[in-house]
Scaffold this motif. Structure first.
Motif, PDB file in Angstrom:
ATOM      1  N   ASP A  12       0.813  -1.224   0.000  1.00 52.80           N
ATOM      2  CA  ASP A  12       0.000   0.000   0.000  1.00 52.80           C
ATOM      3  C   ASP A  12       0.843   1.270   0.000  1.00 52.80           C
ATOM      4  OD1 ASP A  12       0.915  -0.183   2.576  1.00 52.80           O
ATOM      5  OD2 ASP A  12      -1.050  -0.187   3.528  1.00 52.80           O
ATOM      6  N   VAL A  13       2.165   1.153   0.238  1.00 55.89           N
ATOM      7  CA  VAL A  13       3.057   2.306   0.186  1.00 55.89           C
ATOM      8  C   VAL A  13       4.351   1.910  -0.517  1.00 55.89           C
ATOM      9  CG1 VAL A  13       4.477   3.897   1.540  1.00 55.89           C
ATOM     10  CG2 VAL A  13       2.157   3.412   2.277  1.00 55.89           C
ATOM     11  N   LEU A  14       4.786   2.758  -1.412  1.00 55.22           N
ATOM     12  CA  LEU A  14       6.076   2.570  -2.073  1.00 55.22           C
ATOM     13  C   LEU A  14       7.071   3.556  -1.480  1.00 55.22           C
ATOM     14  CD1 LEU A  14       7.699   1.273  -4.465  1.00 55.22           C
ATOM     15  CD2 LEU A  14       7.012   3.263  -5.793  1.00 55.22           C
ATOM     16  N   MET A  15       8.170   3.044  -0.924  1.00 57.43           N
ATOM     17  CA  MET A  15       9.247   3.874  -0.394  1.00 57.43           C
ATOM     18  C   MET A  15      10.310   4.036  -1.476  1.00 57.43           C
ATOM     19  SD  MET A  15       8.636   4.607   2.861  1.00 57.43           S
ATOM     20  CE  MET A  15       7.798   4.038   4.345  1.00 57.43           C
ATOM     21  N   THR A  79       3.257   6.473 -11.608  1.00 60.30           N
ATOM     22  CA  THR A  79       2.910   5.062 -11.786  1.00 60.30           C
ATOM     23  C   THR A  79       2.302   4.491 -10.513  1.00 60.30           C
ATOM     24  OG1 THR A  79       4.797   4.879 -13.298  1.00 60.30           O
ATOM     25  CG2 THR A  79       3.755   2.831 -12.602  1.00 60.30           C
ATOM     26  N   ALA A  80       2.843   4.904  -9.360  1.00 57.89           N
ATOM     27  CA  ALA A  80       2.270   4.472  -8.080  1.00 57.89           C
ATOM     28  C   ALA A  80       0.827   4.955  -7.958  1.00 57.89           C
ATOM     29  CB  ALA A  80       3.115   5.000  -6.921  1.00 57.89           C
ATOM     30  N   ARG A  81       0.569   6.186  -8.379  1.00 60.55           N
ATOM     31  CA  ARG A  81      -0.791   6.728  -8.336  1.00 60.55           C
ATOM     32  C   ARG A  81      -1.740   5.879  -9.201  1.00 60.55           C
ATOM     33  NH1 ARG A  81       0.581   9.560  -4.655  1.00 60.55           N
ATOM     34  NH2 ARG A  81       0.701  11.835  -4.550  1.00 60.55           N
ATOM     35  N   GLN A  82      -1.254   5.474 -10.369  1.00 61.23           N
ATOM     36  CA  GLN A  82      -2.084   4.713 -11.310  1.00 61.23           C
ATOM     37  C   GLN A  82      -2.548   3.385 -10.726  1.00 61.23           C
ATOM     38  OE1 GLN A  82       0.339   4.370 -14.830  1.00 61.23           O
ATOM     39  NE2 GLN A  82       0.395   6.594 -15.158  1.00 61.23           N
ATOM     40  N   ILE A  83      -1.736   2.782  -9.860  1.00 59.42           N
ATOM     41  CA  ILE A  83      -2.107   1.485  -9.285  1.00 59.42           C
ATOM     42  C   ILE A  83      -2.579   1.636  -7.834  1.00 59.42           C
ATOM     43  CG2 ILE A  83      -0.543   0.225 -10.817  1.00 59.42           C
ATOM     44  CD1 ILE A  83       1.353  -0.083  -8.411  1.00 59.42           C
ATOM     45  N   ASN A  84      -2.870   2.877  -7.435  1.00 60.24           N
ATOM     46  CA  ASN A  84      -3.448   3.165  -6.123  1.00 60.24           C
ATOM     47  C   ASN A  84      -2.525   2.783  -4.962  1.00 60.24           C
ATOM     48  OD1 ASN A  84      -5.571   4.261  -4.604  1.00 60.24           O
ATOM     49  ND2 ASN A  84      -6.456   2.243  -4.209  1.00 60.24           N
ATOM     50  N   VAL A  85      -1.242   3.096  -5.115  1.00 61.95           N
ATOM     51  CA  VAL A  85      -0.255   2.879  -4.059  1.00 61.95           C
ATOM     52  C   VAL A  85       0.274   4.237  -3.606  1.00 61.95           C
ATOM     53  CG1 VAL A  85       2.065   1.978  -3.574  1.00 61.95           C
ATOM     54  CG2 VAL A  85       0.422   0.568  -4.825  1.00 61.95           C
ATOM     55  N   LYS A  86       0.360   4.449  -2.298  1.00 58.63           N
ATOM     56  CA  LYS A  86       0.878   5.701  -1.760  1.00 58.63           C
ATOM     57  C   LYS A  86       2.375   5.825  -2.072  1.00 58.63           C
ATOM     58  CE  LYS A  86      -2.967   6.973   0.338  1.00 58.63           C
ATOM     59  NZ  LYS A  86      -3.741   8.158  -0.098  1.00 58.63           N
ATOM     60  N   PHE A  87       2.861   7.074  -2.131  1.00 56.51           N
ATOM     61  CA  PHE A  87       4.249   7.320  -2.517  1.00 56.51           C
ATOM     62  C   PHE A  87       4.968   8.119  -1.435  1.00 56.51           C
ATOM     63  CE2 PHE A  87       7.613   9.809  -4.466  1.00 56.51           C
ATOM     64  CZ  PHE A  87       8.246   8.889  -5.291  1.00 56.51           C
ATOM     65  N   PHE A  88       6.060   7.541  -0.916  1.00 55.47           N
ATOM     66  CA  PHE A  88       6.938   8.211   0.050  1.00 55.47           C
ATOM     67  C   PHE A  88       8.339   8.305  -0.546  1.00 55.47           C
ATOM     68  CE2 PHE A  88       5.104   7.492   4.570  1.00 55.47           C
ATOM     69  CZ  PHE A  88       3.803   7.402   4.116  1.00 55.47           C
ATOM     70  N   PHE A  89       9.080   9.328  -0.159  1.00 56.42           N
ATOM     71  CA  PHE A  89      10.522   9.293  -0.340  1.00 56.42           C
ATOM     72  C   PHE A  89      11.124   8.695   0.925  1.00 56.42           C
ATOM     73  CE2 PHE A  89      10.189  12.945  -3.451  1.00 56.42           C
ATOM     74  CZ  PHE A  89      10.572  12.181  -4.542  1.00 56.42           C
ATOM     75  N   SER A  90      12.166   7.883   0.745  1.00 57.69           N
ATOM     76  CA  SER A  90      12.942   7.367   1.866  1.00 57.69           C
ATOM     77  C   SER A  90      14.360   7.869   1.670  1.00 57.69           C
ATOM     78  CB  SER A  90      12.897   5.834   1.902  1.00 57.69           C
ATOM     79  OG  SER A  90      13.665   5.341   2.981  1.00 57.69           O
ATOM     80  N   TYR A  91      14.751   8.873   2.465  1.00 56.64           N
ATOM     81  CA  TYR A  91      16.042   9.533   2.242  1.00 56.64           C
ATOM     82  C   TYR A  91      17.098   9.031   3.217  1.00 56.64           C
ATOM     83  CZ  TYR A  91      19.308  12.975   0.597  1.00 56.64           C
ATOM     84  OH  TYR A  91      20.405  13.563   0.022  1.00 56.64           O
ATOM     85  N   ARG A  92      18.245   8.660   2.678  1.00 57.59           N
ATOM     86  CA  ARG A  92      19.353   8.138   3.480  1.00 57.59           C
ATOM     87  C   ARG A  92      20.032   9.288   4.224  1.00 57.59           C
ATOM     88  NH1 ARG A  92      22.063   3.683  -0.649  1.00 57.59           N
ATOM     89  NH2 ARG A  92      20.262   2.257  -0.642  1.00 57.59           N
ATOM     90  N   MET A  93      19.972   9.234   5.540  1.00 59.21           N
ATOM     91  CA  MET A  93      20.374  10.373   6.348  1.00 59.21           C
ATOM     92  C   MET A  93      21.880  10.497   6.580  1.00 59.21           C
ATOM     93  SD  MET A  93      17.522  11.758   6.549  1.00 59.21           S
ATOM     94  CE  MET A  93      18.090  13.163   7.470  1.00 59.21           C
ATOM     95  N   ASP A 156       3.057  11.453  -0.446  1.00 61.26           N
ATOM     96  CA  ASP A 156       2.112  11.157   0.634  1.00 61.26           C
ATOM     97  C   ASP A 156       2.797  11.070   1.992  1.00 61.26           C
ATOM     98  OD1 ASP A 156      -0.359  10.691  -1.008  1.00 61.26           O
ATOM     99  OD2 ASP A 156       0.948   9.169  -1.899  1.00 61.26           O
ATOM    100  N   GLY A 157       4.114  11.025   1.974  1.00 63.83           N
ATOM    101  CA  GLY A 157       4.859  10.947   3.219  1.00 63.83           C
ATOM    102  C   GLY A 157       6.350  10.939   2.959  1.00 63.83           C
ATOM    103  N   PHE A 158       7.112  10.986   4.044  1.00 68.44           N
ATOM    104  CA  PHE A 158       8.564  11.033   3.931  1.00 68.44           C
ATOM    105  C   PHE A 158       9.166  10.140   5.009  1.00 68.44           C
ATOM    106  CE2 PHE A 158      12.813  12.570   3.548  1.00 68.44           C
ATOM    107  CZ  PHE A 158      12.891  13.217   2.321  1.00 68.44           C
ATOM    108  N   GLU A 159      10.143   9.332   4.629  1.00 67.82           N
ATOM    109  CA  GLU A 159      10.846   8.500   5.605  1.00 67.82           C
ATOM    110  C   GLU A 159      12.274   8.998   5.781  1.00 67.82           C
ATOM    111  OE1 GLU A 159      10.791   3.966   6.516  1.00 67.82           O
ATOM    112  OE2 GLU A 159      12.277   4.232   4.908  1.00 67.82           O
ATOM    113  N   LEU A 160      12.671   9.182   7.045  1.00 67.98           N
ATOM    114  CA  LEU A 160      14.053   9.492   7.391  1.00 67.98           C
ATOM    115  C   LEU A 160      14.754   8.163   7.636  1.00 67.98           C
ATOM    116  CD1 LEU A 160      13.365  12.394   9.932  1.00 67.98           C
ATOM    117  CD2 LEU A 160      13.738  12.572   7.459  1.00 67.98           C
ATOM    118  N   ASP A 161      15.608   7.767   6.702  1.00 70.92           N
ATOM    119  CA  ASP A 161      16.298   6.480   6.795  1.00 70.92           C
ATOM    120  C   ASP A 161      17.561   6.647   7.629  1.00 70.92           C
ATOM    121  OD1 ASP A 161      17.570   4.093   6.511  1.00 70.92           O
ATOM    122  OD2 ASP A 161      17.595   4.071   4.317  1.00 70.92           O
ATOM    123  N   PHE A 162      17.438   6.400   8.929  1.00 70.91           N
ATOM    124  CA  PHE A 162      18.564   6.557   9.836  1.00 70.91           C
ATOM    125  C   PHE A 162      19.471   5.325   9.865  1.00 70.91           C
ATOM    126  CE2 PHE A 162      15.650   9.734  11.817  1.00 70.91           C
ATOM    127  CZ  PHE A 162      16.509  10.817  11.779  1.00 70.91           C
TER     128      PHE A 162
END
Length: 293
Positions: A12-15, A79-93, A156-162
């Motif tokens: 349901d979410v693509l990082m 593409t994530a929107r087209q298949i109804n998957v939420k989109f986050f960035f996961s940034y390497r900290m 849709d969101g942001f991940e801090l990849d610690f």
């Protein structure tokens, strides 16, 4: 194609990681490598002398500077929107890939904050060099990167990849660093709240952290405070690189606060050693994924 494969699945979410190590996979004003030095970069010859980082830089450069360039992050998001998957960035900290070459030949994948400020680097236990978050300039750099990505993409969101890589402060300054990192997370939370108000939707904040409260505190990450203050919506508990059942999910879930807790499963169960280490990893099988879950 990698995103379309998820259609009809329980994902349901693509990082999405927006970098190749520290190299942006987008045209950045904070790190304008593709507008400046990236265009002039000459790889060493012959090709047989290339290090792995030369190959990485060349592959990314070949795509980023082509005439028919399209933003790969925007393509992934759409593409994530087209298949109804939420989109986050996961940034390497604090990605420190190949930073141990700095005394010989510097990897072209390193960004300006790392390249231009050797005094702000932090040596990790395995001989690599990340950035020392005790420096205000380092924290400001990472915030500006996050701000640029949040402003430029309808995520849709942001991940801090610690966990890439888990070294942020000198060992004798962890306590002071912990307070600085909490202030940093609070700043990112404020950015997401502000942006969400403009866009009319909540932007979730996720953190990828070590597998226990104690391990988090050892590197200056006060997950208890973040959860209690409700700065974060999601906590991704990780064993770093290899799949392991040693995740203290219940202990972190029991902390005050309402963040959702996730246990991470990795694509390998054992990492080899030596020059060809990436070729001798034991891959996680579908059966292991299912039993681990």
């Amino acid at each position: 194609g990698y995103v379309q494969e998820l259609s009809g699945s329980q994902i349901d979410v693509l990082m999405c990681c927006p970098t190749a190590w520290r190299l942006p996979l987008y045209y950045s004003k904070v790190n304008p490598v593709w507008q400046t030095c990236g265009q002039k970069h000459q790889a060493p010859t012959p090709v047989s002398d290339w290090k792995y980082f030369d190959k990485v830089f060349h592959r990314v450069k070949e795509y980023m500077l082509r005439e028919d360039y399209e933003d790969p992050l925007q393509i992934t998001l759409e593409t994530a929107r087209q298949i109804n998957v939420k989109f986050f960035f996961s940034y390497r900290m604090n990605d420190h890939h190949y930073s141990y070459y700095n005394d010989k030949r510097m990897s072209p994948t390193m960004d300006p904050i790392w390249t231009n400020n050797p005094n702000m680097r932090l040596r990790s236990d395995n001989g690599h060099y990340g950035m020392n978050y005790m420096h205000q300039e380092v924290r400001d750099w990472y915030y500006s990167v996050i701000e640029e990505l949040v402003n430029n993409y309808d995520l849709d969101g942001f991940e801090l990849d610690f966990m890439r890589s888990p070294h942020y402060f000198p060992k004798n300054k962890i306590k002071l660093g912990t307070a600085l990192m909490t202030a940093f997370v609070r700043q990112v939370r404020k950015l997401l709240h502000k942006t969400a108000a403009k866009r009319g939707k909540r932007l979730k904040l996720s953190v990828r952290v070590p597998w226990s409260v104690e391990k988090c505190l050892e590197i200056g990450l006060d997950v208890k405070a973040w959860k209690n203050e409700e700065l974060i919506d999601m906590i991704n508990i990780s064993s770093y690189y290899c799949t392991s059942p040693e995740l203290q999910i219940e202990a972190i879930k029991a902390l005050p606060g309402s963040a959702d807790i996730y246990g991470e499963v990795h694509f390998v169960t054992y990492q080899g050693s030596g020059e060809l280490a990436s070729n001798v990893n034991r891959r996680t099988t579908p059966e292991i994924y299912k039993t681990m879950a």
